[in-house]
Structure formats: C-alpha cells, structure tokens
Design an enzyme around this catalytic site. Structure first.
Site, short mmCIF file in Angstrom:
data_model
loop_
_atom_site.label_atom_id
_atom_site.label_comp_id
_atom_site.label_asym_id
_atom_site.label_seq_id
_atom_site.Cartn_x
_atom_site.Cartn_y
_atom_site.Cartn_z
N ARG A 93 44.53 35.85 42.74
CA ARG A 93 45.64 35.49 43.63
C ARG A 93 46.56 34.48 42.96
NH1 ARG A 93 45.08 39.39 46.00
NH2 ARG A 93 44.84 39.75 48.23
N GLU B 229 55.62 36.80 45.74
CA GLU B 229 55.73 38.20 45.31
C GLU B 229 56.71 38.92 46.23
OE1 GLU B 229 51.78 39.86 45.19
OE2 GLU B 229 51.10 38.45 43.68
N ASP C 150 30.46 29.38 40.51
CA ASP C 150 30.59 29.93 41.86
C ASP C 150 29.54 29.22 42.72
OD1 ASP C 150 30.45 31.36 44.25
OD2 ASP C 150 31.04 33.24 43.28
N HIS D 265 51.06 42.93 40.60
CA HIS D 265 49.98 43.01 41.59
C HIS D 265 49.46 44.45 41.73
CE1 HIS D 265 48.27 41.02 45.47
NE2 HIS D 265 47.46 41.96 45.02
P1 NAD Z 1 34.09 38.49 46.59
O1 NAD Z 1 34.11 37.85 47.93
O2 NAD Z 1 33.05 39.51 46.30
O3 NAD Z 1 33.99 37.37 45.45
C1 NAD Z 1 34.66 36.15 45.51
C2 NAD Z 1 33.73 35.10 44.94
O4 NAD Z 1 34.45 33.87 44.84
C3 NAD Z 1 32.52 34.83 45.85
O5 NAD Z 1 31.31 35.03 45.14
C4 NAD Z 1 32.70 33.38 46.28
O6 NAD Z 1 31.48 32.70 46.40
C5 NAD Z 1 33.54 32.84 45.13
N1 NAD Z 1 34.24 31.61 45.45
C6 NAD Z 1 34.84 31.26 46.62
N2 NAD Z 1 35.36 30.03 46.52
C7 NAD Z 1 35.09 29.60 45.26
C8 NAD Z 1 35.39 28.39 44.57
N3 NAD Z 1 36.04 27.38 45.14
N4 NAD Z 1 34.98 28.28 43.28
C9 NAD Z 1 34.29 29.28 42.68
N5 NAD Z 1 33.97 30.45 43.31
C10 NAD Z 1 34.37 30.60 44.59
O7 NAD Z 1 35.55 39.09 46.38
P2 NAD Z 1 36.01 40.16 45.30
O8 NAD Z 1 35.96 41.51 45.90
O9 NAD Z 1 35.31 39.91 44.03
O10 NAD Z 1 37.56 39.77 45.19
C11 NAD Z 1 37.94 38.49 44.73
C12 NAD Z 1 39.41 38.27 44.99
O11 NAD Z 1 40.16 39.09 44.12
C13 NAD Z 1 39.88 38.68 46.39
O12 NAD Z 1 39.69 37.65 47.33
C14 NAD Z 1 41.33 39.00 46.19
O13 NAD Z 1 42.11 37.85 46.47
C15 NAD Z 1 41.42 39.33 44.72
N6 NAD Z 1 41.77 40.74 44.48
C16 NAD Z 1 42.93 41.01 43.83
C17 NAD Z 1 43.26 42.32 43.58
C18 NAD Z 1 44.56 42.66 42.89
O14 NAD Z 1 45.18 43.63 43.26
N7 NAD Z 1 44.96 41.91 41.89
C19 NAD Z 1 42.42 43.36 43.99
C20 NAD Z 1 41.24 43.05 44.64
C21 NAD Z 1 40.92 41.72 44.88
C1 MLT Z 2 43.36 43.00 47.68
O1 MLT Z 2 43.20 41.85 48.13
O2 MLT Z 2 42.64 43.94 48.03
C2 MLT Z 2 44.40 43.21 46.66
O3 MLT Z 2 45.32 42.20 46.59
C3 MLT Z 2 44.93 44.57 46.56
C4 MLT Z 2 46.10 44.95 47.41
O4 MLT Z 2 46.03 44.91 48.61
O5 MLT Z 2 47.08 45.35 46.84
#
Ligand code: NAD
Ligand code: MLT
Length: 314
Positions: free
Chosen positions: A235, A264, A173, A282
């Site tokens: 994602r 999706e 990261d 998702h």
């Molecule tokens: P966050 O912003 O706390 O963490 C994301 C991390 O990714 C950051 O520390 C950032 O520095 C790092 N990052 C960015 N670009 C990068 C790269 N090129 N290489 C390596 N690291 C990199 O976000 P979070 O709350 O931990 O959520 C992360 C992602 O998870 C969200 O952006 C969202 O897309 C996804 N998410 C999915 C669900 C789901 O329903 N499946 C739910 C919540 C979040």
């Molecule tokens: C998010 O980015 O918070 C997740 O994809 C969760 C969602 O909205 O379903």
C-alpha cells in the site's frame, strides 16, 4: 422468493457477476466507475454493494444506508472502507482475502528482479536505439538477504519463491506465530530495526493501518544498508514517498519498485523523474486468475450472506 438488489461499483470479473445473476433472486446493477456523489444518492436502494479499489467507502457515502446491509470488497485491502462507520450503520463488511495472493506475489517477484537489474530502464534504453551495457550493472539476488515486512499470505509466498533464488530471508511480523516462520525457513526478527539493518532487499506486505502508515521514513532508511533495494507492492504510504525520493536521489537506496501510491492515480509526481525507481499502476492483483478468483469469492459470499447462509467476513 425475496428479491435482492446488488450494485457493483468497480470492474470485476464476469464469472463473479454470473454467480449473482444465477442466484435467481438478485437484481445486479453494474455501475463500474460511478462517482461517490452519484453513488451516495442511490446506495440505499441496494441490499449489497461490491467494490474494488476504485471506490472509497467513507462514512459520508453510507450516512443514509437505506436497505444496504453488505459491503463486499473484491480484494484484500480494506483501507478504502471505513469499517467503523459501516459497523455503526449495521453494515457487514467482507473481503476476498485469498483470491489475489499469487497475483500479488508474482508481481512482487517481478518487481524485485526489475529493480535489482533495472530491467525497465534497460528496455527503454534499447528502444531508444542505445546499446549501453555498462549503465545496467545490477545486483545478484543469490546469497543476499531479503527482508519481508509482513509475513502473511503474500509475504509467505514471496519467501518461498525468494528461497529458490538462494536468498536468506529475515522477517518482521509481530502478529504471526514462530511456527509459520520456521515452516517457511524464515528468521523471524523481534524488531523492524533488525530487518532493516540486515537486509539487502526489503519488501513490504502489511495492510495499511495506523501502525504501518509511514512505517518507513528517513529515520528507518538511514538504518538500512547502503545500496538497499526497496519493493512496495502492498500500500502507498507504508514507505514515505518524500523520504524514498530523497534516498533514491542520494544513492542510499540503489533502486526501488513500487506498485502502490499514497494518491492514486499517481498523476504528475517528481518520483517519476527518477531513473532508479520503477513503477506500475496498482496492478498487483491484475491477473486473469486473480481477478476471477476475487470476484468468485466475493460474489459467492454476498449470495450466501443474502440467503442467510454462513459466510466469512473481515
Ligand atoms: P495478510 O493479512 O495475509 O498479511 C499481512 C501481514 O502483515 C499479517 O501477517 C500481519 O500480521 C502483518 N502485519 C500487520 N501489521 C504489521 C506491522 N505493523 N508490522 C509487520 N507486520 C504486520 O495479507 P496479504 O494477503 O498478505 O496482503 C497484504 C497486503 O497487500 C494487503 O493488506 C493489501 O493492502 C496488499 N495487497 C496489494 C495488492 C496490489 O494490488 N498491489 C494486492 C493484494 C494485496
Ligand atoms: C487488494 O487489496 O486486494 C489490492 O489492492 C488489489 C485491488 O483491489 O486492486
């Protein structure tokens, strides 16, 4: 007292909706599932729109924004919102970054266990009246190396839990401070390649950006250890789906567990024919608590912003 109009375009928790309704000066219009063509015709009638992942906020949708000044995302990811287009129209975009962290973390841990022990396939097998114990030989997590790409909120919480399984954690990261990795007991690597070469299990927790789209293709998979396990609850598109398919077929990747897809709903897809790929629709954020918390956060922020009070935005 000023009267505001807020439209909600996806299902969000009732507790959040009540915050808007109890504000006293907000008309709430719940239109969960509304199609973009219909939304475009009316969006300008609202001061704020609250969405989740079901609504893609394109430049076209907000071409004529009318009185719209706020877009609230009940969740973290803003890849489905054209932030640049919104800014050009003077619309503030805000999200609810902390509400679903633990929900997504816990799904990731579940997917990891499902993938290394092929639990969903074993479940299907027993339910089809088979007792095939040899087929379900798994991989132990204790003593293995977990690669976490993206050590933010979710990545950091995954690290804490994986350590309790006796895993060594390496992470890539480039945007976090060394002190965060040190506090988590995680080895922060200088390159993605270093993580790919060392890890037995790799999990992705970055946003989808120009930089992370196709972060993992055949080239990167070839750098990984044989029998690697891949988890993507972040994602769709971070891991190239065609290249993942090939690697699962060839056996280079032992198994994968994926919650998120390039398109999706996924619909018919050859990925679904693989017995070493485990999928969910998702649902990373789908816990009662996670949905309550994102709705509470985003609705309170919208109320604050409409009332001219301080708020956080993306
Ligand atoms: P966050 O912003 O706390 O963490 C994301 C991390 O990714 C950051 O520390 C950032 O520095 C790092 N990052 C960015 N670009 C990068 C790269 N090129 N290489 C390596 N690291 C990199 O976000 P979070 O709350 O931990 O959520 C992360 C992602 O998870 C969200 O952006 C969202 O897309 C996804 N998410 C999915 C669900 C789901 O329903 N499946 C739910 C919540 C979040
Ligand atoms: C998010 O980015 O918070 C997740 O994809 C969760 C969602 O909205 O379903």
């Amino acid at each position: 007292m000023a009267q505001f109009d807020v439209i909600i375009t996806d299902h969000i928790s009732e507790e959040g909706v009540k915050i808007l309704q109890n504000a006293g000066d907000i008309n709430v219009d719940i239109r969960a599932g509304i199609k973009n063509d219909d939304l475009k015709k009316i969006i300008g009638n609202y001061d704020a729109a609250i969405t989740r992942s079901g609504t893609t906020v394109t430049a076209d949708l907000i071409e004529n924004p009318g009185k719209l000044k706020l877009l609230g995302r009940a969740g973290v990811g803003l890849d489905n919102v054209d932030i640049e287009a919104a800014s050009k129209k003077g619309i503030i975009v805000m999200n609810a970054p902390t509400g679903n962290t633990l929900a997504a973390t816990e799904l990731t841990m579940g997917m990891m266990l499902a993938a290394v022990r092929k639990i969903p396939a074993a479940n299907d097998s027993v339910k089809s009246i088979k007792w095939d114990r040899k087929k379900f030989m798994g991989i132990q997590l204790h003593g293995k190396t977990l690669g976490i790409v993206g050590l933010g909120r979710i990545g950091g919480n995954v690290a804490i839990r994986a350590k309790s399984f006796g895993m060594k954690i390496v992470s890539f990261d480039p945007y976090i401070k060394q002190a965060k990795a040190d506090a988590l007991g995680v080895t922060l690597c200088e390159s993605l390649e270093q993580v790919l070469k060392q890890a037995d299990v790799i999990t992705f927790h970055t946003p989808l950006t120009d930089e992370t789209k196709n972060l993992i293709t055949k080239k990167e998979i070839d750098m990984m250890k044989d029998n690697v396990v891949i988890i993507n609850c972040a994602r769709g598109g971070i891991v190239n789906e065609d290249d993942l398919y090939d690697a699962l077929v060839s056996g280079k990747v032992f198994s994968a567990a994926v919650d998120v897809f390039t398109k999706e709903p996924l619909g018919e897809n050859r990925l679904l024919t693989l017995d070493n790929l485990f999928v969910t629709p998702h649902i990373g954020a789908n816990t009662e608590e996670g949905q309550r918390d994102v709705a509470l956060l985003i609705c309170q922020q919208v109320v604050n912003a409409l009332h001219g009070k301080s708020y956080e935005n993306a």
